[in-house]
Design a protein around this motif. Structure first.
Motif, mmCIF file in Angstrom:
data_model
loop_
_atom_site.group_PDB
_atom_site.id
_atom_site.type_symbol
_atom_site.label_atom_id
_atom_site.label_comp_id
_atom_site.label_asym_id
_atom_site.label_seq_id
_atom_site.Cartn_x
_atom_site.Cartn_y
_atom_site.Cartn_z
ATOM 1 N N PRO A 9 20.577 33.967 71.483
ATOM 2 C CA PRO A 9 20.454 35.402 70.721
ATOM 3 C C PRO A 9 20.274 35.316 69.159
ATOM 4 C CG PRO A 9 22.745 35.069 71.618
ATOM 5 C CD PRO A 9 21.926 33.950 72.152
ATOM 6 N N VAL A 10 19.285 34.525 68.882
ATOM 7 C CA VAL A 10 19.008 34.352 67.470
ATOM 8 C C VAL A 10 18.098 35.432 66.924
ATOM 9 C CG1 VAL A 10 18.028 32.587 66.035
ATOM 10 C CG2 VAL A 10 19.330 31.961 67.910
ATOM 11 N N PHE A 11 16.911 35.541 67.178
ATOM 12 C CA PHE A 11 15.977 36.146 66.717
ATOM 13 C C PHE A 11 15.873 37.610 67.352
ATOM 14 C CE2 PHE A 11 14.173 32.027 65.966
ATOM 15 C CZ PHE A 11 14.263 32.102 64.635
ATOM 16 N N GLU A 12 15.639 38.804 66.720
ATOM 17 C CA GLU A 12 15.460 40.056 67.220
ATOM 18 C C GLU A 12 14.284 40.568 67.082
ATOM 19 O OE1 GLU A 12 17.590 40.629 69.188
ATOM 20 O OE2 GLU A 12 19.449 39.924 68.629
ATOM 21 N N PRO A 13 13.255 41.051 67.988
ATOM 22 C CA PRO A 13 13.586 40.643 69.401
ATOM 23 C C PRO A 13 12.978 39.273 69.690
ATOM 24 C CG PRO A 13 11.484 41.878 69.028
ATOM 25 C CD PRO A 13 12.005 41.574 67.727
ATOM 26 N N GLU A 33 15.915 45.538 76.674
ATOM 27 C CA GLU A 33 14.745 44.594 77.563
ATOM 28 C C GLU A 33 13.462 45.568 77.722
ATOM 29 O OE1 GLU A 33 16.169 41.223 80.387
ATOM 30 O OE2 GLU A 33 17.725 42.864 80.673
ATOM 31 N N GLY A 34 12.294 44.931 77.854
ATOM 32 C CA GLY A 34 11.285 45.394 78.038
ATOM 33 C C GLY A 34 10.099 44.502 78.937
ATOM 34 N N TRP A 35 9.565 45.088 79.744
ATOM 35 C CA TRP A 35 8.446 44.571 80.568
ATOM 36 C C TRP A 35 7.124 45.122 80.469
ATOM 37 C CZ3 TRP A 35 13.360 45.056 81.703
ATOM 38 C CH2 TRP A 35 14.216 44.185 82.191
ATOM 39 N N TYR A 36 5.965 44.256 80.427
ATOM 40 C CA TYR A 36 4.689 44.768 80.233
ATOM 41 C C TYR A 36 3.754 44.104 81.074
ATOM 42 C CZ TYR A 36 0.482 46.006 77.706
ATOM 43 O OH TYR A 36 -0.990 46.408 77.108
ATOM 44 N N ALA A 90 18.087 43.043 70.140
ATOM 45 C CA ALA A 90 18.711 44.101 69.859
ATOM 46 C C ALA A 90 17.956 45.226 69.167
ATOM 47 C CB ALA A 90 19.975 43.661 68.649
ATOM 48 N N GLY A 91 16.674 44.758 69.288
ATOM 49 C CA GLY A 91 15.914 45.704 68.541
ATOM 50 C C GLY A 91 14.407 45.202 68.404
ATOM 51 N N PRO A 139 11.676 50.556 71.968
ATOM 52 C CA PRO A 139 13.063 50.702 71.533
ATOM 53 C C PRO A 139 13.309 50.664 69.898
ATOM 54 C CG PRO A 139 12.513 49.039 73.210
ATOM 55 C CD PRO A 139 11.245 49.370 72.674
ATOM 56 N N THR A 140 14.155 51.613 69.520
ATOM 57 C CA THR A 140 14.439 51.566 68.189
ATOM 58 C C THR A 140 16.149 51.713 67.975
ATOM 59 O OG1 THR A 140 14.871 53.904 67.892
ATOM 60 C CG2 THR A 140 12.549 52.664 67.461
ATOM 61 N N ASP A 141 16.873 51.552 66.872
ATOM 62 C CA ASP A 141 18.287 51.872 66.866
ATOM 63 C C ASP A 141 18.632 53.219 67.345
ATOM 64 O OD1 ASP A 141 18.384 49.521 65.803
ATOM 65 O OD2 ASP A 141 18.559 50.079 63.696
ATOM 66 N N GLU A 142 17.682 54.089 67.279
ATOM 67 C CA GLU A 142 18.110 55.432 67.966
ATOM 68 C C GLU A 142 17.416 55.892 69.307
ATOM 69 O OE1 GLU A 142 16.088 55.157 64.970
ATOM 70 O OE2 GLU A 142 18.138 54.987 63.975
ATOM 71 N N GLY A 143 17.244 54.570 69.844
ATOM 72 C CA GLY A 143 16.857 54.960 71.426
ATOM 73 C C GLY A 143 15.217 54.642 71.782
ATOM 74 N N LEU A 144 14.872 54.907 72.715
ATOM 75 C CA LEU A 144 13.370 54.962 72.980
ATOM 76 C C LEU A 144 12.365 55.958 72.059
ATOM 77 C CD1 LEU A 144 11.755 53.292 74.902
ATOM 78 C CD2 LEU A 144 11.574 54.985 76.399
ATOM 79 N N GLN A 145 11.675 55.710 71.155
ATOM 80 C CA GLN A 145 10.938 56.200 70.252
ATOM 81 C C GLN A 145 9.465 56.049 69.930
ATOM 82 O OE1 GLN A 145 10.884 59.181 68.242
ATOM 83 N NE2 GLN A 145 12.961 58.772 67.013
ATOM 84 N N VAL A 146 8.784 57.021 69.513
ATOM 85 C CA VAL A 146 7.378 56.905 69.327
ATOM 86 C C VAL A 146 7.239 56.168 68.039
ATOM 87 C CG1 VAL A 146 5.317 58.137 69.249
ATOM 88 C CG2 VAL A 146 6.953 59.037 70.528
#
Length: 381
Positions: free
Chosen positions: A157-161, A1-4, A198-199, A299-306
């Motif tokens: 939980p249909v579309f990602e994200p 989850e992310g909040w901005y 999920a991504g 967020p990515t499959d490998e975690g928080l990524q640039v």
């Protein structure tokens, strides 16, 4: 989850963003973590604090309230805050961390991003903030109920994200201290959104502005993205142009009710056109950035990524035609602009097209919140 959350200071030509994310909150995985990133007043101004201790994050199940404690104050009573507390209680208990709700945002972080992937230099050693917000516009007509930005299927939980504009426009008052410089503000234009799933999309663009010259009533959010569909290897391009203006008018153009196309460079140029299926409205968003922007993690499959680049120093022009007549023509030099994902080998041109049966399902006039009793609602609804 992310909040901005974004706060814009038109008088100073500056903006700040507080970005919170939690990945794999059950813990125990290499991608588990909670982080706070803050974008500062200039391109390249960035700070991040990240922790693998996801158990120190908390969030309300059905309302906008969340927080985390990265470091407790020496001598503070045992136990991290697990709900919104007073400003004073938070300051006495938390040396580094945050708490946020629909009306308050408070925190302090230090430059400590070990565990987050990629490398982005932190411009300052620490950052703190404390401001209250009066929401003015959610997503939808001013007099109406908050609408789902991505349609009622976003409740499942249909579309990602999934993506929701929580607040298209608000007024925030308080202060942000960036390094040793304090920025005080009163009734500053503010914005909030949320992502979950999920991504992130494979690739995306984003344009946001609610500080147009001479038009405080105008709030714009526009996006285009390439996302995966559930239960298949199929991917689709989707997007929208959402606009509040004129003291309560709301225009939302997406593949479910019209046509939308975009062209964007790897950095520096955004062009989005949209029109409703009945031909009543046409919108054109043209934006550009001359600076280098700020690298951010997502967020990515490998975690928080640039994987993305943003600026708050963007130039944007928005035009809207109603039945062939130009009814809105506004500009700003304080646009939020973003590109993310990839690959970005050259200009990206795409047309939004939502696959069936998801398009027809999304168009159904359903209210998931009204249909589901409280005991059956998924978290976040």
């Amino acid at each position: 989850e992310g909040w901005y959350w974004r706060v814009t200071l038109p008088g100073r030509g500056k903006s700040f963003a507080v970005i919170v994310s939690v990945e794999d909150p059950a813990g125990g995985r290499g991608t588990s973590g909670v982080g706070v990133q803050v974008m500062g007043p200039e391109d390249g101004d960035y700070i991040c604090q990240f922790s693998r201790q996801v158990q120190r994050f908390w969030g309300d199940r059905h309302s906008l309230a969340l927080g985390a404690t990265f470091q407790r104050r020496a001598g503070a009573a045992a136990g991290d805050p697990k709900r919104m507390v007073s400003q004073e209680a938070f300051g006495e208990a938390v040396a580094a961390g945050f708490q946020a709700s629909a009306t308050r945002n408070q925190g302090r972080i230090v430059a400590r991003d070990a565990g987050a992937r990629g490398s982005v230099p932190c411009a300052v050693a620490e950052c703190s903030w404390d401001f209250c917000t009066e929401p003015v516009l959610g997503w939808g007509p001013r007099a109406g109920q908050q609408q789902a930005t991505a349609g009622w299927l976003a409740a499942l939980p249909v579309f990602e994200p999934h993506w929701q504009v929580l607040m298209a426009a608000g007024r925030s008052s308080g202060s942000i201290t960036w390094g040793g410089e304090r920025f005080d503000f009163v009734d500053a234009p503010s914005y909030a959104e949320k992502n979950w799933g999920a991504g992130f999309p494979e690739k995306w663009i984003w344009v946001q502005c609610n500080a147009f010259e001479g038009r405080p009533d105008v709030a714009l959010t526009a996006t285009g993205a390439r996302r995966a569909l559930p239960f298949s290897a199929t991917k689709e391009s989707v997007g929208l142009v959402g606009l509040h203006w004129g003291g309560g008018r709301f225009l939302d153009i997406a593949p479910t009710n019209g046509e939308l196309a975009w062209s964007a460079d790897p950095w520096g140029r955004w062009h989005i056109e949209a029109s409703t299926a009945d031909g009543a409205f046409r919108a054109l968003v043209e934006a550009s950035a001359s600076g280098e922007g700020t690298l951010l993690r997502a967020p990515t499959d490998e975690g928080l990524q640039v994987v993305c680049r943003d600026t708050f120093q963007g130039d944007v022009r928005l035009r809207v035609w109603e039945r062939g007549q130009l009814v809105l023509d506004v500009e700003s030099r304080l646009a939020g602009l973003e590109v993310g994902g990839g690959p970005w080998l050259g200009p990206w041109e795409a047309e939004a097209r939502m696959e069936e049966p998801y398009r027809s399902l999304s168009m159904a006039p359903l209210d998931a919140e009204a249909l589901l009793p409280a005991c059956l609602r998924p978290p976040g609804l």
